[in-house]
Scaffold this active site. Sequence first.
Site, PDB file in Angstrom:
ATOM      1  N   HIS A 223    -100.670  71.505  44.342  1.00  0.00           N
ATOM      2  CA  HIS A 223     -99.753  70.763  45.215  1.00  0.00           C
ATOM      3  C   HIS A 223     -99.375  71.596  46.429  1.00  0.00           C
ATOM      4  O   HIS A 223     -99.796  71.315  47.543  1.00  0.00           O
ATOM      5  CB  HIS A 223     -98.519  70.351  44.419  1.00  0.00           C
ATOM      6  CG  HIS A 223     -97.553  69.476  45.157  1.00  0.00           C
ATOM      7  ND1 HIS A 223     -97.870  68.798  46.318  1.00  0.00           N
ATOM      8  CD2 HIS A 223     -96.243  69.167  44.895  1.00  0.00           C
ATOM      9  CE1 HIS A 223     -96.819  68.103  46.724  1.00  0.00           C
ATOM     10  NE2 HIS A 223     -95.823  68.324  45.884  1.00  0.00           N
ATOM     11  N   HIS A 263    -107.931  64.582  49.904  1.00  0.00           N
ATOM     12  CA  HIS A 263    -106.541  64.271  49.599  1.00  0.00           C
ATOM     13  C   HIS A 263    -106.510  63.060  48.675  1.00  0.00           C
ATOM     14  O   HIS A 263    -107.344  62.163  48.797  1.00  0.00           O
ATOM     15  CB  HIS A 263    -105.775  63.965  50.897  1.00  0.00           C
ATOM     16  CG  HIS A 263    -104.286  64.018  50.744  1.00  0.00           C
ATOM     17  ND1 HIS A 263    -103.561  62.980  50.195  1.00  0.00           N
ATOM     18  CD2 HIS A 263    -103.385  64.986  51.082  1.00  0.00           C
ATOM     19  CE1 HIS A 263    -102.278  63.314  50.192  1.00  0.00           C
ATOM     20  NE2 HIS A 263    -102.139  64.508  50.719  1.00  0.00           N
ATOM     21  N   ASP A 314    -102.871  71.082  54.877  1.00  0.00           N
ATOM     22  CA  ASP A 314    -102.895  72.497  54.524  1.00  0.00           C
ATOM     23  C   ASP A 314    -103.924  73.282  55.321  1.00  0.00           C
ATOM     24  O   ASP A 314    -103.751  74.477  55.552  1.00  0.00           O
ATOM     25  CB  ASP A 314    -103.186  72.663  53.031  1.00  0.00           C
ATOM     26  CG  ASP A 314    -102.133  72.010  52.162  1.00  0.00           C
ATOM     27  OD1 ASP A 314    -100.957  72.343  52.340  1.00  0.00           O
ATOM     28  OD2 ASP A 314    -102.488  71.158  51.332  1.00  0.00           O
TER      29      ASP A 314
END
Length: 377
Positions: A223, A263, A314
């Site tokens: 996560h 994702h 990210d």
Amino acid sequence: MSDDLKKGLEGVLVAESALSDIDGDAGRLIYRGYTIEDLAREASYEEVLYLLWHGELPAADDLETFAEEMAGYRAVDDGVLDTVEELAAAEENPMAALRTATSMLSAYDDAGNEPGDREADLTRGMRITAKMPTIVAAYKRLRDGEAPVEPREDLSHAANFLYMLNGEEPDDTLAEVFDMALVLHADHGINASTFAAMVTASTMSDIYSSVTSAIGTLKGGLHGGANQNVMRMLKEVDDSEKSAVEWVDDALENGRRVPGFGHRVYNVKDPRAKILGEKSRDLGEAAGDYKWFSMSQAIEQYMAENKDLAPNVDFYSASTYYQMGIPIDLFTPIFAMSRSGGWIAHVLEYQEDNRLIRPRARYTGPSDAEFVPVDER
């Protein structure tokens, strides 16, 4: 009741929310109707917090009052800082240190800790969000053998964190980029950590417990830790004698996973990655060194052409934070600092029409086991 198994609760609707929405096919993210692009480029993090918590963007006077109140909550009690110092000396994981210190904050909150009072919970939420940057910055400095820097009330939320982290006031460019990063991470539907906060809140536990649950969930590498892994990958590429494309090709050939791609929700490029990619490039331009951005861009193109995978938030947040001089293991605590706004918003929203979250499992064990007394086994 349906017996269909939804592993990981994928696709399961658990609540209605007016906070944020994701269109994974179009690559679209909105907070209360406003696109993430508009908010990231035009609104401050304080404005976004107000939007999430109050349902509308603030007028200028309301924003000033809100920001001043938030700034007044930044200082952390000595008892909490003493614990942070102990954790830093023990080289505790930064997310674990943040989890412990955030839980401790409730002991020093004169608003009490009983759930169910929205206004009191909102005050507690403001205090949590205001103090988390102070905790993270103090941990980093104490770990480095330096004294914590006291927060300033005359700086923005973003600028104050960078000031406490480095001991000097950031320039406008760094403060703006960091503020934008906070906006981009403030909320993202009912993700794992937000759901953890909601589960805790649904029991009518207190908001400190809810946020602590969320921090513990965000700590997991699946996560919140992906951008740390992205930067470690980029550094590994840089230390090798290969180009970024060659390195990735070899890594995939050897069964390694390239972090920062794919994702659960998006089927196209994460809109937040587009914005942070621009900022990574801008920081490289300001420093006269495009190395990290160029490397990232080459990997993104390779993954798109060969794996049909697009980057998530990210991927570019890694090089953006690193170019700002932020240690890699603080990337996830910074994620938590930002996402606290969304966690609190979801807790407040869910408790308006609360129902205990209590899913079921499909039992797969034996059904007619015969009990044998212990002395006969």
